[in-house]
Design an enzyme around this catalytic site. Structure first.
Site, mmCIF file in Angstrom:
data_model
loop_
_atom_site.group_PDB
_atom_site.id
_atom_site.type_symbol
_atom_site.label_atom_id
_atom_site.label_comp_id
_atom_site.label_asym_id
_atom_site.label_seq_id
_atom_site.Cartn_x
_atom_site.Cartn_y
_atom_site.Cartn_z
ATOM 1 N N THR A 19 0.747 -1.192 0.313
ATOM 2 C CA THR A 19 -0.292 0.025 -0.317
ATOM 3 C C THR A 19 0.714 1.367 -0.146
ATOM 4 O OG1 THR A 19 0.027 -0.015 2.648
ATOM 5 C CG2 THR A 19 -2.072 -1.021 1.026
ATOM 6 N N ASP A 20 2.038 1.130 0.237
ATOM 7 C CA ASP A 20 2.504 2.098 0.966
ATOM 8 C C ASP A 20 2.617 2.871 -0.498
ATOM 9 O OD1 ASP A 20 4.671 0.150 0.010
ATOM 10 O OD2 ASP A 20 6.411 0.935 0.892
ATOM 11 N N GLY A 103 16.840 -11.381 3.668
ATOM 12 C CA GLY A 103 16.161 -11.782 2.692
ATOM 13 C C GLY A 103 14.696 -12.462 3.609
ATOM 14 N N ASP A 151 8.943 0.603 4.697
ATOM 15 C CA ASP A 151 10.689 -0.024 6.148
ATOM 16 C C ASP A 151 11.486 0.995 6.360
ATOM 17 O OD1 ASP A 151 9.239 -1.906 4.430
ATOM 18 O OD2 ASP A 151 11.059 -2.575 3.369
HETATM 19 C C1 GLA Z 1 9.034 -4.805 1.025
HETATM 20 C C2 GLA Z 1 9.387 -3.112 0.522
HETATM 21 C C3 GLA Z 1 8.220 -1.787 0.962
HETATM 22 C C4 GLA Z 1 6.802 -2.110 0.383
HETATM 23 C C5 GLA Z 1 6.526 -3.630 1.040
HETATM 24 C C6 GLA Z 1 5.278 -4.084 0.403
HETATM 25 O O1 GLA Z 1 8.927 -4.670 2.046
HETATM 26 O O2 GLA Z 1 10.385 -2.880 0.797
HETATM 27 O O3 GLA Z 1 8.394 -0.388 1.146
HETATM 28 O O4 GLA Z 1 6.380 -1.889 -0.825
HETATM 29 O O5 GLA Z 1 7.570 -4.610 0.825
HETATM 30 O O6 GLA Z 1 4.530 -4.343 1.536
#
Ligand code: GLA
Length: 336
Positions: A19-20, A103, A151
């Site tokens: 969603t970000d 990972g 993140d």
């Molecule tokens: C990864 C990306 C984030 C986000 C998530 C999915 O963690 O780094 O920016 O898009 O996937 O929600």
């Protein structure tokens, strides 16, 4: 510059996945596990770096950090972006170590970026949202993963004991107490490693952009439905819209202490990521099944998907499978 040690935590996203980068909502928190970076001054004009867990080294001129791959891209990219933002990065020896498997879907990337920044900055009293954006540029422009800000904001702005409701439209952040009583959250690795720079993640992002173009909107936050879109774009939009709604439903469930409902929302998020976003893999499905068989009230993949870890909520009395690790909201990235 003297010796500086900085810690970047990993993160768990309680709910609000993919969603970000669609101006949507998410509810992540920083965790105890993470990455520690030590920076010690060196004479000369070079940066030397060692990744202790990998037994690998790198060295490059401060003025001219040519691009590289793997963990080296994070170090060189962070140095380049800090300098581009006007920070005076000094020649130094960097040592990296951590207890967050690469990972694993728990954001070893953002943990490393944040710890590097806080270790290399001349002064760590900086705007953390700006720092999150800088870290995101490292990932986008130097590592090659078109990830969003989830993140980095979780890692740099998280709070002990609380999850962070983030609205990516305006980056408004509200702390949501995570009071679980005798219940607990655990993560369990699926055994399948995921790589953002490779494949699925960037493809999903491109599909969201294509859906916006077809709908004539600039962000999926403005979508009112997926009507009329061809597959798989209709399914991608359906996931993003339903996931945004689940973030607020989760915040309400937590405020009401309704943890059965919180578990059901984790299950619904996973089903949507599996069926509509098609971001699961067989190893993740087996891990979800193992957690549910052990009595989880809900379980879902966390992070970018296509591998990584599964998050599960366990009621009192149930025993999570071997290898599960309890997770709780810990402090944000910091100097030690
Ligand atoms: C990864 C990306 C984030 C986000 C998530 C999915 O963690 O780094 O920016 O898009 O996937 O929600």
């Amino acid at each position: 510059m003297s010796r500086v040690v900085a810690r970047g935590p990993g993160r768990v996203n309680l709910i609000g996945e993919h969603t970000d980068y669609n101006d949507g909502l998410a509810l992540p928190f920083a965790i105890d596990r993470g990455v520690t970076v030590t920076a010690e001054p060196l004479p000369g004009d070079r940066v030397e770096a060692r990744a202790l867990d990998l037994g690998e080294e790198d060295a490059f001129a401060l003025e001219d950090a040519e691009s590289a791959s793997g963990w080296r891209a994070f170090v060189r990219g962070t140095v380049a972006e800090l300098r581009a933002a006007g920070h005076d990065v000094r020649p130094c020896r960097i040592t990296i170590e951590g207890d967050l498997p690469h990972g694993s879907g728990l954001s070893s990337s953002a943990a490393l970026e944040a710890a590097l920044c806080l270790a290399l900055l001349e002064d760590d009293d900086v705007d953390r949202v700006e720092l999150a954006k800088l870290c995101s540029r490292v990932e986008n422009d130097h590592v090659g993963a078109r990830t969003g800000l989830l993140d980095q904001l979780a890692v740099l702005c998280g709070e002990e004991g609380r999850a962070l409701r983030i609205d990516f439209r305006d980056l408004a952040m509200d702390a949501v107490p995570l009071e679980l009583g005798d219940w607990r959250l655990v993560t369990l690795g699926s055994g399948a490693s995921h790589e953002h720079a490779g494949g699925g993640y960037n493809e999903r992002r491109a599909e969201c952009t294509a859906a916006c173009e077809a709908l004539g909107i600039s962000s999926l936050r403005d979508a009112t439905g997926a009507g009329g879109l061809p597959g798989p774009l209709d399914r991608r939009v359906r996931h993003v819209l339903s996931e945004n709604a689940r973030v607020d439903a989760m915040a309400e469930a937590l405020a009401a202490g309704d943890l059965e409902r919180a578990g059901a929302l984790l299950d619904a998020s996973h089903a949507s990521l599996r069926d509509d976003y098609e971001a699961s893999v067989p190893e993740v499905e087996r891990t979800v099944a193992a957690l549910k068989d052990a009595g989880a009230a809900g379980a879902r993949m966390v992070g970018g998907g296509f591998g990584g870890s599964v998050l599960a909520l366990f009621p009192p009395g149930a025993t999570p499978p071997d290898g599960s690790v309890s997770v709780a909201p810990g402090p944000a990235a910091r100097r030690l």
